[in-house]
Scaffold this active site. Structure first.
Site, PDB file in Angstrom:
ATOM      1  N   SER A  62      64.025  22.984  65.430  1.00 45.03           N
ATOM      2  CA  SER A  62      64.664  21.823  66.044  1.00 45.03           C
ATOM      3  C   SER A  62      66.109  21.685  65.620  1.00 45.03           C
ATOM      4  O   SER A  62      66.880  20.940  66.238  1.00 45.03           O
ATOM      5  CB  SER A  62      63.894  20.539  65.708  1.00 45.03           C
ATOM      6  N   ASP A  99      53.349  19.827  62.634  1.00 45.85           N
ATOM      7  CA  ASP A  99      53.582  19.857  61.201  1.00 45.85           C
ATOM      8  C   ASP A  99      52.888  21.113  60.694  1.00 45.85           C
ATOM      9  O   ASP A  99      51.662  21.180  60.663  1.00 45.85           O
ATOM     10  CB  ASP A  99      52.989  18.606  60.545  1.00 45.85           C
ATOM     11  N   SER A 141      65.161  32.422  50.531  1.00 43.62           N
ATOM     12  CA  SER A 141      66.378  31.847  49.957  1.00 43.62           C
ATOM     13  C   SER A 141      66.750  32.645  48.718  1.00 43.62           C
ATOM     14  O   SER A 141      65.884  33.250  48.068  1.00 43.62           O
ATOM     15  CB  SER A 141      66.141  30.383  49.568  1.00 43.62           C
ATOM     16  N   TYR A 146      60.923  24.138  45.042  1.00 43.36           N
ATOM     17  CA  TYR A 146      61.544  24.956  46.090  1.00 43.36           C
ATOM     18  C   TYR A 146      61.708  26.391  45.611  1.00 43.36           C
ATOM     19  O   TYR A 146      61.396  27.340  46.340  1.00 43.36           O
ATOM     20  CB  TYR A 146      62.894  24.349  46.456  1.00 43.36           C
TER      21      TYR A 146
END
Length: 251
Positions: A14, A62, A141, A156
């Site tokens: 999105s 979700d 990442s 994270y």
């Protein structure tokens, strides 16, 4: 890099990297499946994709909920009859550290979206990807191998390290079926991920900390995703590609 008639799922599409990737795939002729939770933002991305000639499938989901994750795959197959590329991009972080009383709440939330969801979606997608000799691109990442901010967003960092190792393991398993799995690990990229967190980090501070004195743009990462998903990368699997403006050189 033509993706004409290829079917591509991009989770978290999105906005940010996911939106840029969805648009890039659509521009190259793909049938794109846009997945996210913000209907207004998804419609905006869908309209832009459709301007390239094909109407995307938009799935509100979700990814951390199993039934909604399963619906992503089912809806894709029902609409297009196949799946060629899965881009596991959806991700988030919350500021937390191991000494906080509510650490596990944030940990579970982050791990469910950043790691468990890609694992489950991969599990569901495998039979279809084997049929098409497709591939998976997992968006990780540099946090997976860095510790620069690990004390403040530890969950994270753990989730991305886990995603990398999962990617390599499943790449080895699926190689026998001709299915490739690769990793893209961006450094700081100018998206709305900071707006969606409650932290005080800003893009200017990130830019100043990189050797190239800049942060990445979503389109740069999208270009890398498309390369790895294309036939130009047919000999690449189980690999990690870093685009971080040199951040890991000083961490």
């Amino acid at each position: 890099m033509s993706f004409v008639n290829k079917v591509v799922i991009v989770t978290g599409s999105s906005s940010g990297i996911g939106a840029a990737a969805a648009l890039a795939f659509a521009k190259e002729g793909a049938n794109v499946v846009i997945v996210g939770r913000n209907e207004e933002k998804m419609k905006n991305v869908s309209d832009k994709c459709e301007s390239f000639g094909k109407k995307p499938l938009v799935v509100k989901a979700d990814v951390s909920k199993d039934d909604e994750a399963k619906n992503i795959i089912d809806a894709t197959i029902n609409r297009f009859g196949k799946l060629d590329v899965l881009v596991n991009n959806a991700g988030m972080f919350v500021p937390n550290d191991i000494t906080s009383d509510n650490f596990m709440d944030g940990y579970d939330r982050v791990m469910n979206i950043n790691l468990r969801a890609p694992v489950y979606l991969t599990h569901l997608a495998i039979p279809h990807l084997i049929t098409t000799k497709g591939n998976i691109v997992n968006i990780s990442s540099i946090a997976a191998t860095s510790t620069s901010l690990a004390s403040t967003i530890l969950s994270y960092y753990i989730s991305k390290a886990g995603l990398n190792h999962f990617s390599r393991g499943v790449a080895l398993k699926l190689a026998e079926n001709g299915v490739r799995v690769n990793i893209v690990s961006p450094g700081p990229v100018r998206t709305d991920i900071l707006d969606n967190s409650s932290g005080s980090i800003n893009w200017d501070s990130f830019a100043e900390s990189t050797p190239l004195k800049r942060v990445g743009e979503p389109q740069e990462i999208a270009d890398l995703i498309l390369f790895l998903a294309s036939d130009k990368a047919k000999g690449i699997t189980g690999s990690e590609f870093v685009s971080d403006n040199g951040s890991l050189l000083v961490q």
